[in-house]
Design an enzyme around this catalytic site. Structure first.
Site, PDB file in Angstrom:
ATOM      1  N   ARG A 130     -22.421   7.313  -2.362  1.00 53.59           N
ATOM      2  CA  ARG A 130     -23.071   5.999  -2.246  1.00 53.59           C
ATOM      3  C   ARG A 130     -23.556   5.591  -3.641  1.00 53.59           C
ATOM      4  NH1 ARG A 130     -28.050   6.051   1.813  1.00 53.59           N
ATOM      5  NH2 ARG A 130     -26.520   5.515   3.398  1.00 53.59           N
TER       6      ARG A 130
ATOM      7  N   ASP B 274     -40.279   5.477   3.844  1.00 53.10           N
ATOM      8  CA  ASP B 274     -40.557   6.240   2.624  1.00 53.10           C
ATOM      9  C   ASP B 274     -39.620   5.836   1.476  1.00 53.10           C
ATOM     10  OD1 ASP B 274     -38.198   7.367   3.601  1.00 53.10           O
ATOM     11  OD2 ASP B 274     -38.912   9.441   3.553  1.00 53.10           O
TER      12      ASP B 274
ATOM     13  N   ALA C 122     -35.557  -2.141  -1.633  1.00 49.89           N
ATOM     14  CA  ALA C 122     -36.255  -3.195  -2.388  1.00 49.89           C
ATOM     15  C   ALA C 122     -36.815  -4.243  -1.436  1.00 49.89           C
ATOM     16  CB  ALA C 122     -35.297  -3.846  -3.389  1.00 49.89           C
TER      17      ALA C 122
ATOM     18  N   LYS D  94     -37.681  -3.745   1.704  1.00 50.78           N
ATOM     19  CA  LYS D  94     -38.809  -3.168   2.448  1.00 50.78           C
ATOM     20  C   LYS D  94     -40.046  -3.068   1.545  1.00 50.78           C
ATOM     21  CE  LYS D  94     -38.882  -1.905   6.204  1.00 50.78           C
ATOM     22  NZ  LYS D  94     -39.092  -2.586   7.508  1.00 50.78           N
TER      23      LYS D  94
HETATM   24  P1  NAD Z   1     -32.260  -0.855  13.825  1.00 47.65           P
HETATM   25  O1  NAD Z   1     -31.298  -1.422  12.828  1.00 47.65           O
HETATM   26  O2  NAD Z   1     -31.771   0.159  14.817  1.00 47.65           O
HETATM   27  O3  NAD Z   1     -32.902  -2.041  14.679  1.00 47.65           O
HETATM   28  C1  NAD Z   1     -33.318  -3.239  14.104  1.00 47.65           C
HETATM   29  C2  NAD Z   1     -33.566  -4.243  15.237  1.00 47.65           C
HETATM   30  O4  NAD Z   1     -34.039  -5.465  14.653  1.00 47.65           O
HETATM   31  C3  NAD Z   1     -32.308  -4.594  16.040  1.00 47.65           C
HETATM   32  O5  NAD Z   1     -32.596  -4.619  17.413  1.00 47.65           O
HETATM   33  C4  NAD Z   1     -31.944  -5.991  15.539  1.00 47.65           C
HETATM   34  O6  NAD Z   1     -31.258  -6.783  16.502  1.00 47.65           O
HETATM   35  C5  NAD Z   1     -33.314  -6.555  15.198  1.00 47.65           C
HETATM   36  N1  NAD Z   1     -33.252  -7.626  14.192  1.00 47.65           N
HETATM   37  C6  NAD Z   1     -32.577  -7.614  13.001  1.00 47.65           C
HETATM   38  N2  NAD Z   1     -32.740  -8.773  12.377  1.00 47.65           N
HETATM   39  C7  NAD Z   1     -33.550  -9.545  13.160  1.00 47.65           C
HETATM   40  C8  NAD Z   1     -34.087 -10.850  13.033  1.00 47.65           C
HETATM   41  N3  NAD Z   1     -33.813 -11.622  11.974  1.00 47.65           N
HETATM   42  N4  NAD Z   1     -34.884 -11.326  14.016  1.00 47.65           N
HETATM   43  C9  NAD Z   1     -35.154 -10.552  15.118  1.00 47.65           C
HETATM   44  N5  NAD Z   1     -34.661  -9.321  15.293  1.00 47.65           N
HETATM   45  C10 NAD Z   1     -33.869  -8.814  14.325  1.00 47.65           C
HETATM   46  O7  NAD Z   1     -33.455  -0.284  12.972  1.00 47.65           O
HETATM   47  P2  NAD Z   1     -34.418   0.978  13.242  1.00 47.65           P
HETATM   48  O8  NAD Z   1     -33.786   2.179  12.682  1.00 47.65           O
HETATM   49  O9  NAD Z   1     -34.866   0.951  14.638  1.00 47.65           O
HETATM   50  O10 NAD Z   1     -35.630   0.593  12.281  1.00 47.65           O
HETATM   51  C11 NAD Z   1     -36.721  -0.200  12.754  1.00 47.65           C
HETATM   52  C12 NAD Z   1     -37.725  -0.387  11.633  1.00 47.65           C
HETATM   53  O11 NAD Z   1     -38.188   0.891  11.191  1.00 47.65           O
HETATM   54  C13 NAD Z   1     -37.164  -1.082  10.397  1.00 47.65           C
HETATM   55  O12 NAD Z   1     -38.156  -1.950   9.910  1.00 47.65           O
HETATM   56  C14 NAD Z   1     -36.904   0.056   9.425  1.00 47.65           C
HETATM   57  O13 NAD Z   1     -37.025  -0.384   8.097  1.00 47.65           O
HETATM   58  C15 NAD Z   1     -38.009   1.013   9.794  1.00 47.65           C
HETATM   59  N6  NAD Z   1     -37.735   2.447   9.528  1.00 47.65           N
HETATM   60  C16 NAD Z   1     -36.590   3.026  10.001  1.00 47.65           C
HETATM   61  C17 NAD Z   1     -36.386   4.386   9.775  1.00 47.65           C
HETATM   62  C18 NAD Z   1     -35.163   5.092  10.315  1.00 47.65           C
HETATM   63  O14 NAD Z   1     -34.959   6.267  10.007  1.00 47.65           O
HETATM   64  N7  NAD Z   1     -34.341   4.456  11.131  1.00 47.65           N
HETATM   65  C19 NAD Z   1     -37.339   5.141   9.054  1.00 47.65           C
HETATM   66  C20 NAD Z   1     -38.485   4.499   8.595  1.00 47.65           C
HETATM   67  C21 NAD Z   1     -38.679   3.154   8.844  1.00 47.65           C
HETATM   68  P1  TYD Z   2     -28.538   7.365   6.436  1.00 45.35           P
HETATM   69  O1  TYD Z   2     -28.528   7.886   7.828  1.00 45.35           O
HETATM   70  O2  TYD Z   2     -27.708   6.160   6.105  1.00 45.35           O
HETATM   71  O3  TYD Z   2     -30.066   7.133   6.050  1.00 45.35           O
HETATM   72  P2  TYD Z   2     -30.748   6.768   4.605  1.00 45.35           P
HETATM   73  O4  TYD Z   2     -29.697   6.465   3.626  1.00 45.35           O
HETATM   74  O5  TYD Z   2     -31.548   5.570   4.949  1.00 45.35           O
HETATM   75  O6  TYD Z   2     -31.545   7.964   4.263  1.00 45.35           O
HETATM   76  O7  TYD Z   2     -28.079   8.522   5.463  1.00 45.35           O
HETATM   77  C1  TYD Z   2     -28.758   9.765   5.424  1.00 45.35           C
HETATM   78  C2  TYD Z   2     -28.128  10.602   4.342  1.00 45.35           C
HETATM   79  O8  TYD Z   2     -26.781  10.940   4.726  1.00 45.35           O
HETATM   80  C3  TYD Z   2     -27.985   9.872   3.016  1.00 45.35           C
HETATM   81  O9  TYD Z   2     -28.218  10.792   1.954  1.00 45.35           O
HETATM   82  C4  TYD Z   2     -26.554   9.401   2.994  1.00 45.35           C
HETATM   83  C5  TYD Z   2     -25.829  10.471   3.769  1.00 45.35           C
HETATM   84  N1  TYD Z   2     -24.638  10.027   4.550  1.00 45.35           N
HETATM   85  C6  TYD Z   2     -23.425  10.726   4.421  1.00 45.35           C
HETATM   86  O10 TYD Z   2     -23.308  11.705   3.658  1.00 45.35           O
HETATM   87  N2  TYD Z   2     -22.358  10.295   5.172  1.00 45.35           N
HETATM   88  C7  TYD Z   2     -22.425   9.232   6.001  1.00 45.35           C
HETATM   89  O11 TYD Z   2     -21.393   8.854   6.634  1.00 45.35           O
HETATM   90  C8  TYD Z   2     -23.686   8.549   6.139  1.00 45.35           C
HETATM   91  C9  TYD Z   2     -23.827   7.363   7.058  1.00 45.35           C
HETATM   92  C10 TYD Z   2     -24.765   8.997   5.387  1.00 45.35           C
END
Ligand code: NAD
Ligand code: TYD
Length: 360
Positions: A297, A137, A164, A166
């Site tokens: 941030r 999102d 940006a 994504k």
């Molecule tokens: P993460 O950072 O935990 O995992 C990313 C994985 O990708 C890791 O296992 C890493 O080793 C692998 N990776 C990184 N670069 C690579 C490359 N060049 N080649 C092959 N593998 C590579 O991330 P996540 O939180 O599991 O997120 C997964 C996806 O979901 C991402 O595309 C992220 O943008 C999307 N997403 C995450 C969230 C969230 O809240 N975490 C929410 C919405 C969407």
């Molecule tokens: P984060 O888990 O990094 O996810 P995103 O920035 O992708 O939403 O952060 C979630 C929210 O928490 C974001 O508003 C930044 C804040 N935050 C803190 O206040 N302290 C921290 O140490 C971290 C990692 C995030």
């Protein structure tokens, strides 16, 4: 037997997704997991399934087009679920280049390889072969407190190098759907939480710091809002979009669960105090005194809130896990997996933490 190619399957959501697929489809599918194993990738997340005959791990960079093409040549891949990405906003602010490489150029490599493997001589694509691009999102930018939700029609307005990159990758996938009628979907999901999340993200970082009696860093005034979704619900949504959604559609996924960061931190403290044993010497140190406000941030998005109306109406998905239950389950998981937490927070993580937080 359908073969899935999951990229980034050793990361947080990817590993949860692989567990979800095996639980649901068991031996009726095959999964190939391609992951570079960056700091965020961890094969421990997949220990319980690593010896399955219908699972294969390949350590590779999605930017390496020769390896990726070879994987498509050697296997009849029917489903691609593309998670691999650099995923942390703070890291993207320090070092944007790798975000463009992996998230944009890596996605291009994946698209090109699948297009070449699936294309028929008349320019159409093999039936029932599908690519799902997992996105966020955050591509829509930031909302004011009372503004309407993000919808699929909301224009992109990313504010940091992660979002940006994504947004760029989403546009590439969209361009392949429009130009080649390439069989794909895009999903944009809100903030996930749950087992195996790397403790650079808010929820696991706060749990880990609290357990260690360390300060709980709150950026800015702590009133930034995120819409939290339990990771299993996201995994279910991805599977439902691939199996029930219309091709070429974009679906937004969210939990209708907006919370300020400071509220999240209070909830974590409260639950830890409820569920930790009284004999645990760490328990007495876990309270509100650990909360520490730190420098904000850069370009910190104020609020994310996304409408899942379309996926509900067209695919039948809705967020199932009530936040109070999901967060409790997550905290219990971290308490039961302290070895996992110790392993991922040794070495490089210590340097990362110093760099990001010591002078903040
Ligand atoms: P993460 O950072 O935990 O995992 C990313 C994985 O990708 C890791 O296992 C890493 O080793 C692998 N990776 C990184 N670069 C690579 C490359 N060049 N080649 C092959 N593998 C590579 O991330 P996540 O939180 O599991 O997120 C997964 C996806 O979901 C991402 O595309 C992220 O943008 C999307 N997403 C995450 C969230 C969230 O809240 N975490 C929410 C919405 C969407
Ligand atoms: P984060 O888990 O990094 O996810 P995103 O920035 O992708 O939403 O952060 C979630 C929210 O928490 C974001 O508003 C930044 C804040 N935050 C803190 O206040 N302290 C921290 O140490 C971290 C990692 C995030």
């Amino acid at each position: 037997m359908k073969t899935y190619l999951v990229t980034g399957g050793a990361g947080f959501i990817g590993s949860n997704y692989i567990h979800y697929l095996f639980k649901k489809y068991d031996d009726s599918i095959k999964i190939i997991n391609v992951d570079k194993l960056t700091y965020a990738g961890n094969l421990e997340n997949l220990k319980s399934i690593e010896n399955r005959e219908n699972y294969k791990f390949i350590r590779a960079d999605i930017c390496d087009h020769e390896v990726i093409n070879k994987i498509f040549e050697l296997n009849e891949i029917q489903r691609v679920v593309h998670f691999a990405a650099e995923s942390h906003v703070d890291r993207s602010i320090k070092n944007p280049e790798i975000f463009i490489q992996t998230n944009v150029l890596g996605t291009l490599v994946m698209l090109e390889a699948a297009k070449a493997a699936w294309k028929l001589s008349d320019g159409t694509f093999k039936a029932d072969h599908k690519f799902l691009h997992v996105s966020t999102d955050e591509v829509y930018g930031s909302l004011e407190e009372n503004a309407a939700y993000f919808y699929e029609t909301t224009p992109y307005a990313p504010h940091n190098p992660y979002s940006a990159s994504k947004a760029s990758s989403n546009m590439l996938v969209k361009s392949y759907m429009d130009t080649y009628q390439f069989p794909a979907n895009i999903t944009n999901c809100s903030n996930n939480y749950g087992p195996y999340q790397f403790p650079e993200k808010l929820i696991p970082l706060i749990i880990n710091n609290a357990l260690q009696g360390k300060q709980l860093p709150v950026y800015g005034d702590g009133e930034n809002i995120r819409d939290w979704l339990y990771v299993r619900d996201h995994c279910k949504a991805i599977d439902m979009v691939q199996e029930k959604g219309d091709l070429f559609e974009i679906y937004n996924i969210g939990g209708h669960n907006e919370k300020q960061n400071i509220q999240i931190i209070h909830i974590i403290i409260k639950i830890l105090r409820e569920i930790m044993q009284d004999q645990d010497p760490r328990k007495k140190n876990i309270d509100e005194n650990l909360i520490t406000y730190v420098t904000d941030r850069k370009s910190h998005d104020r609020r994310y809130a996304i409408s899942p109306d379309k996926i509900k109406a067209e695919v039948g998905w809705y967020p199932e896990t009530i936040f109070e239950q999901g967060i409790k389950k997550t905290i219990v998981w971290f308490l039961e997996h302290e070895d996992w937490l110790k392993n991922v927070t040794s070495g490089e993580y210590q340097r990362y933490y110093e760099e990001m937080y010591s002078a903040r």
